[in-house]
Design a protein around this motif. Structure first.
Motif, PDB file in Angstrom:
ATOM      1  N   TYR A   1       6.827   7.069  11.434  1.00  0.00           N
ATOM      2  CA  TYR A   1       6.837   5.556  11.597  1.00  0.00           C
ATOM      3  C   TYR A   1       6.178   4.935  10.175  1.00  0.00           C
ATOM      4  N   PHE A   2       6.785   3.957   9.738  1.00  0.00           N
ATOM      5  CA  PHE A   2       6.799   3.581   8.622  1.00  0.00           C
ATOM      6  C   PHE A   2       5.829   2.321   8.486  1.00  0.00           C
ATOM      7  N   GLY A   3       5.161   2.120   7.378  1.00  0.00           N
ATOM      8  CA  GLY A   3       4.401   0.916   7.193  1.00  0.00           C
ATOM      9  C   GLY A   3       5.393  -0.130   6.606  1.00  0.00           C
ATOM     10  N   PRO A   4       4.960  -1.196   6.204  1.00  0.00           N
ATOM     11  CA  PRO A   4       5.335  -2.474   5.841  1.00  0.00           C
ATOM     12  C   PRO A   4       5.926  -2.158   4.333  1.00  0.00           C
ATOM     13  N   GLY A   5       5.387  -1.272   3.616  1.00  0.00           N
ATOM     14  CA  GLY A   5       5.600  -1.005   2.143  1.00  0.00           C
ATOM     15  C   GLY A   5       4.773  -1.732   1.254  1.00  0.00           C
ATOM     16  N   THR A   6       4.593  -1.364   0.036  1.00  0.00           N
ATOM     17  CA  THR A   6       4.157  -2.064  -1.273  1.00  0.00           C
ATOM     18  C   THR A   6       5.224  -2.294  -2.115  1.00  0.00           C
ATOM     19  N   ARG A   7       5.374  -3.621  -2.649  1.00  0.00           N
ATOM     20  CA  ARG A   7       6.164  -4.003  -3.541  1.00  0.00           C
ATOM     21  C   ARG A   7       5.847  -4.064  -5.044  1.00  0.00           C
ATOM     22  N   LEU A   8       6.029  -3.095  -5.815  1.00  0.00           N
ATOM     23  CA  LEU A   8       5.507  -2.775  -7.133  1.00  0.00           C
ATOM     24  C   LEU A   8       6.527  -3.508  -8.057  1.00  0.00           C
ATOM     25  N   LEU A   9       6.014  -4.573  -8.780  1.00  0.00           N
ATOM     26  CA  LEU A   9       6.701  -5.141  -9.984  1.00  0.00           C
ATOM     27  C   LEU A   9       5.941  -4.781 -11.351  1.00  0.00           C
ATOM     28  N   VAL A  10       6.629  -4.140 -12.158  1.00  0.00           N
ATOM     29  CA  VAL A  10       6.070  -3.930 -13.584  1.00  0.00           C
ATOM     30  C   VAL A  10       6.431  -4.879 -14.426  1.00  0.00           C
ATOM     31  N   LEU A  11       5.740  -5.435 -15.239  1.00  0.00           N
ATOM     32  CA  LEU A  11       6.232  -6.485 -16.000  1.00  0.00           C
ATOM     33  C   LEU A  11       6.155  -5.930 -17.627  1.00  0.00           C
TER      34      LEU A  11
ATOM     35  N   ARG B 134       3.025  -3.175 -18.072  1.00  0.00           N
ATOM     36  CA  ARG B 134       3.373  -1.836 -18.567  1.00  0.00           C
ATOM     37  C   ARG B 134       2.035  -1.057 -19.257  1.00  0.00           C
ATOM     38  N   GLY B 135       1.781   0.067 -18.864  1.00  0.00           N
ATOM     39  CA  GLY B 135       0.393   0.691 -19.104  1.00  0.00           C
ATOM     40  C   GLY B 135      -0.676   0.897 -18.290  1.00  0.00           C
ATOM     41  N   GLN B 136      -0.410  -0.186 -17.391  1.00  0.00           N
ATOM     42  CA  GLN B 136      -1.663  -0.151 -16.355  1.00  0.00           C
ATOM     43  C   GLN B 136      -1.535   0.933 -15.295  1.00  0.00           C
ATOM     44  N   GLU B 137      -2.468   0.983 -14.558  1.00  0.00           N
ATOM     45  CA  GLU B 137      -2.516   1.906 -13.255  1.00  0.00           C
ATOM     46  C   GLU B 137      -2.213   1.057 -12.081  1.00  0.00           C
ATOM     47  N   ALA B 138      -1.621   1.725 -11.331  1.00  0.00           N
ATOM     48  CA  ALA B 138      -1.124   1.130  -9.817  1.00  0.00           C
ATOM     49  C   ALA B 138      -1.704   2.108  -8.534  1.00  0.00           C
ATOM     50  N   ARG B 139      -2.367   1.487  -7.884  1.00  0.00           N
ATOM     51  CA  ARG B 139      -3.156   2.104  -6.564  1.00  0.00           C
ATOM     52  C   ARG B 139      -2.380   1.738  -5.425  1.00  0.00           C
ATOM     53  N   LEU B 140      -1.922   2.558  -4.654  1.00  0.00           N
ATOM     54  CA  LEU B 140      -1.187   2.032  -3.442  1.00  0.00           C
ATOM     55  C   LEU B 140      -1.942   2.844  -2.157  1.00  0.00           C
ATOM     56  N   ARG B 141      -2.367   2.054  -1.207  1.00  0.00           N
ATOM     57  CA  ARG B 141      -3.042   2.790  -0.131  1.00  0.00           C
ATOM     58  C   ARG B 141      -2.326   2.455   1.256  1.00  0.00           C
ATOM     59  N   CYS B 142      -2.606   3.811   2.060  1.00  0.00           N
ATOM     60  CA  CYS B 142      -1.780   3.881   3.321  1.00  0.00           C
ATOM     61  C   CYS B 142      -2.846   4.507   4.350  1.00  0.00           C
ATOM     62  N   SER B 143      -2.808   3.847   5.518  1.00  0.00           N
ATOM     63  CA  SER B 143      -3.795   4.141   6.454  1.00  0.00           C
ATOM     64  C   SER B 143      -2.647   4.762   7.527  1.00  0.00           C
ATOM     65  N   PRO B 144      -2.719   5.891   8.252  1.00  0.00           N
ATOM     66  CA  PRO B 144      -1.490   6.207   9.157  1.00  0.00           C
ATOM     67  C   PRO B 144      -2.137   5.657  10.294  1.00  0.00           C
ATOM     68  N   MET B 145      -1.002   5.797  11.243  1.00  0.00           N
ATOM     69  CA  MET B 145      -1.094   5.564  12.735  1.00  0.00           C
ATOM     70  C   MET B 145      -2.543   6.292  13.144  1.00  0.00           C
TER      71      MET B 145
ATOM     72  N   ARG C  96       0.462  -5.632  -0.346  1.00  0.00           N
ATOM     73  CA  ARG C  96       1.828  -5.580   0.239  1.00  0.00           C
ATOM     74  C   ARG C  96       2.799  -5.934  -1.080  1.00  0.00           C
ATOM     75  N   HIS C  97       2.233  -6.765  -2.084  1.00  0.00           N
ATOM     76  CA  HIS C  97       2.665  -6.928  -3.304  1.00  0.00           C
ATOM     77  C   HIS C  97       1.877  -6.529  -4.290  1.00  0.00           C
ATOM     78  N   LEU C  98       2.364  -5.804  -5.623  1.00  0.00           N
ATOM     79  CA  LEU C  98       1.287  -5.525  -6.555  1.00  0.00           C
ATOM     80  C   LEU C  98       2.157  -5.755  -7.831  1.00  0.00           C
ATOM     81  N   VAL C  99       1.432  -6.507  -8.647  1.00  0.00           N
ATOM     82  CA  VAL C  99       2.297  -6.909 -10.280  1.00  0.00           C
ATOM     83  C   VAL C  99       1.134  -6.107 -11.131  1.00  0.00           C
ATOM     84  N   ARG C 100       1.940  -5.514 -11.887  1.00  0.00           N
ATOM     85  CA  ARG C 100       1.208  -4.901 -13.086  1.00  0.00           C
ATOM     86  C   ARG C 100       1.893  -5.013 -14.496  1.00  0.00           C
TER      87      ARG C 100
END
Lengths: 115, 111
Positions: free
Chosen positions: A105-115, A15-26, A9-13
């Motif tokens: 139909y939408f999921g709750p989202g992933t909030r990505l913050l890049v420092l 700069r330069g790192q990789e972010a992986r966001l996952r989604c399982s549909p209905m 739901r929240h991801l902090v990375r």
């Protein structure tokens, strides 16, 4: 009947790192869409996938971003070498069919913050 | 390109008042959907309108799709604090399957 699930739901990375966001549909949905919501902007379409196929990636930046929806497992949105401008809420949606009057139909989202 | 324009952008009213939110475009849409989004959550579907001139009611909420399928409105009667949230309209242009979203109307209903 579980809705669309996203993690994390929240991801902090840094700069330069990789972010992986996952989604399982209905359950029963084989169409997956990814959207990005930036502050003060509406949701913007990024990519549309069906199982094992990318149908439309016209909204996705050409570099550093990729998406997949394998035969087994969740859909993945991958951002390589993140920059501060990638900070946003990323939403996944699913539908049983595509286009026309299909409801997404939408999921709750992933909030990505890049420092 | 922002195909859907929503107005007003912000709305602050007192409990019990009525309000209307507008979603306008110069493009034709095969359908329009209204969502409500609360802070930290994803959009939750309220209604889908498909036929030009269609009116749908959901308790105190009334949704209308324009005859030409270019615009829509959401009317809330006797607003309550629980109606507070971001209201988004979204539609499929006549071709394609990517939802095009307006920027939303942020509604605050105070007791």
């Amino acid at each position: 009947n579980a809705g669309v699930m996203q993690n994390p739901r929240h991801l902090v990375r840094r700069r330069g790192q990789e972010a992986r966001l996952r989604c399982s549909p209905m359950k029963g949905h084989s169409h997956v869409y990814w959207y990005r919501q930036l502050p003060e902007e509406g949701l913007k379409f990024m990519v549309y996938l069906q199982k094992e196929n990318i149908i439309d990636e016209s909204g996705m930046p050409k570099e550093r971003f990729s998406a997949e929806f394998p035969k087994e497992g969740p859909s993945i949105l991958r951002i390589q070498q993140v920059v501060r401008g990638d900070s946003a809420a990323y939403f996944c949606a699913s539908s049983p069919g595509a286009g026309g009057a299909e409801t997404q139909y939408f999921g709750p989202g992933t909030r990505l913050l890049v420092l | 390109t922002q195909l859907l324009e929503q107005s007003p952008q912000f709305l602050s009213i007192q409990e019990g008042e009525n309000l209307t939110v507008y979603c306008n475009s110069s493009s034709v849409f095969s359908s329009l959907q209204w969502y409500r989004q609360e802070p930290g959550e994803g959009p939750v579907l309220l209604v889908t309108v498909v036929t030009g001139g269609e009116v749908k009611k959901l308790k105190r909420l009334t949704f209308q799709f324009g005859d030409a399928r270019k615009d829509s409105s959401l009317h809330i009667t006797a607003a309550q604090p629980g109606d507070t949230g971001l209201y988004l309209c979204a539609g499929y242009p006549n071709s394609g399957y990517a939802l095009n979203f307006g920027k939303g109307t942020s509604l605050l209903v105070t007791p």
